[in-house]
Design an enzyme around this catalytic site. Structure first.
Site, PDB file in Angstrom:
ATOM      1  N   THR A  33       0.827  -1.209   0.000  1.00  9.63           N
ATOM      2  CA  THR A  33       0.000   0.000   0.000  1.00  9.63           C
ATOM      3  C   THR A  33       0.861   1.259   0.000  1.00  9.63           C
ATOM      4  OG1 THR A  33      -1.733  -1.214   1.147  1.00  9.63           O
ATOM      5  CG2 THR A  33      -1.917   1.173   1.155  1.00  9.63           C
ATOM      6  N   CYS A  34       1.943   1.248   0.753  1.00 11.72           N
ATOM      7  CA  CYS A  34       2.831   2.419   0.790  1.00 11.72           C
ATOM      8  C   CYS A  34       3.466   2.664  -0.569  1.00 11.72           C
ATOM      9  CB  CYS A  34       3.910   2.230   1.853  1.00 11.72           C
ATOM     10  SG  CYS A  34       3.248   2.164   3.536  1.00 11.72           S
ATOM     11  N   THR A  35       3.770   1.587  -1.282  1.00 11.22           N
ATOM     12  CA  THR A  35       4.356   1.712  -2.615  1.00 11.22           C
ATOM     13  C   THR A  35       3.339   2.272  -3.606  1.00 11.22           C
ATOM     14  OG1 THR A  35       5.919  -0.077  -2.156  1.00 11.22           O
ATOM     15  CG2 THR A  35       5.503   0.448  -4.480  1.00 11.22           C
ATOM     16  N   ALA A  89       3.142   6.022  -2.868  1.00 14.38           N
ATOM     17  CA  ALA A  89       4.349   6.725  -3.311  1.00 14.38           C
ATOM     18  C   ALA A  89       4.407   6.801  -4.838  1.00 14.38           C
ATOM     19  CB  ALA A  89       5.593   6.030  -2.763  1.00 14.38           C
TER      20      ALA A  89
END
Length: 157
Positions: free
Chosen positions: A45-47, A50
């Site tokens: 999810t963070c990728t 970003a």
């Protein structure tokens, strides 16, 4: 938990970026800032979040925004994340939670019935005078940049 809201002054911060350089809120005085907090480098999810900001970076810059990400990861982890995904913006390492705590984004979370302490994915839009204009408590990661630009244009027609 998060007690900051639109209309409040953004807390000052200082930290180290993915290159080991010093970064502070005052570096962005006179600029619009997307300050986004995310739990961990190189997780699914963070990728997605970003990469959405990366893919729309030109649009954000055209609208006058600078982008800064903050997570509890260290400088080395941020550097690997930046290089792996060609991220064009600053990532601040905050393993001591100084910035994270100042913005109130660390707290109890729950996953599959298990409670634990962690970082709540949150984005603060900060105007040129250092005032928070919007807080995204659960940003839509696949269209985060688009939501930011749409909000700003509606707020400033």
């Amino acid at each position: 938990m998060i007690t900051l809201a639109a209309g409040m002054k953004a807390p000052a911060f200082k930290g180290k970026d993915q290159n080991g350089g010093a970064v502070s809120l005052s570096d962005y005085k006179g600029k619009k800032l997307v300050l986004y907090f995310y739990p961990e480098d190189d997780t699914p999810t963070c990728t997605v979040q970003a990469c959405n900001l990366r893919d729309n970076y030109a649009l954000l810059k055209k609208e006058g925004f600078e982008v800064v990400g903050v997570s509890p990861n260290d400088v080395e982890s941020h550097k690997k994340f930046e290089e792996k995904f060609s991220l064009p913006f600053t990532l601040i390492a905050d393993p001591g939670h100084k910035i994270i705590d100042a913005y109130g984004v660390w707290g109890e979370k729950q996953l599959y019935g298990r409670k634990f302490m962690g970082l709540h994915r949150t984005t603060f839009l900060i105007d040129e005078k250092g005032i928070i204009q919007k807080v995204y408590l659960k940003p839509r990661n696949k269209q985060h940049a688009e939501d930011i630009v749409k909000f700003w244009k509606e707020m400033n027609p």
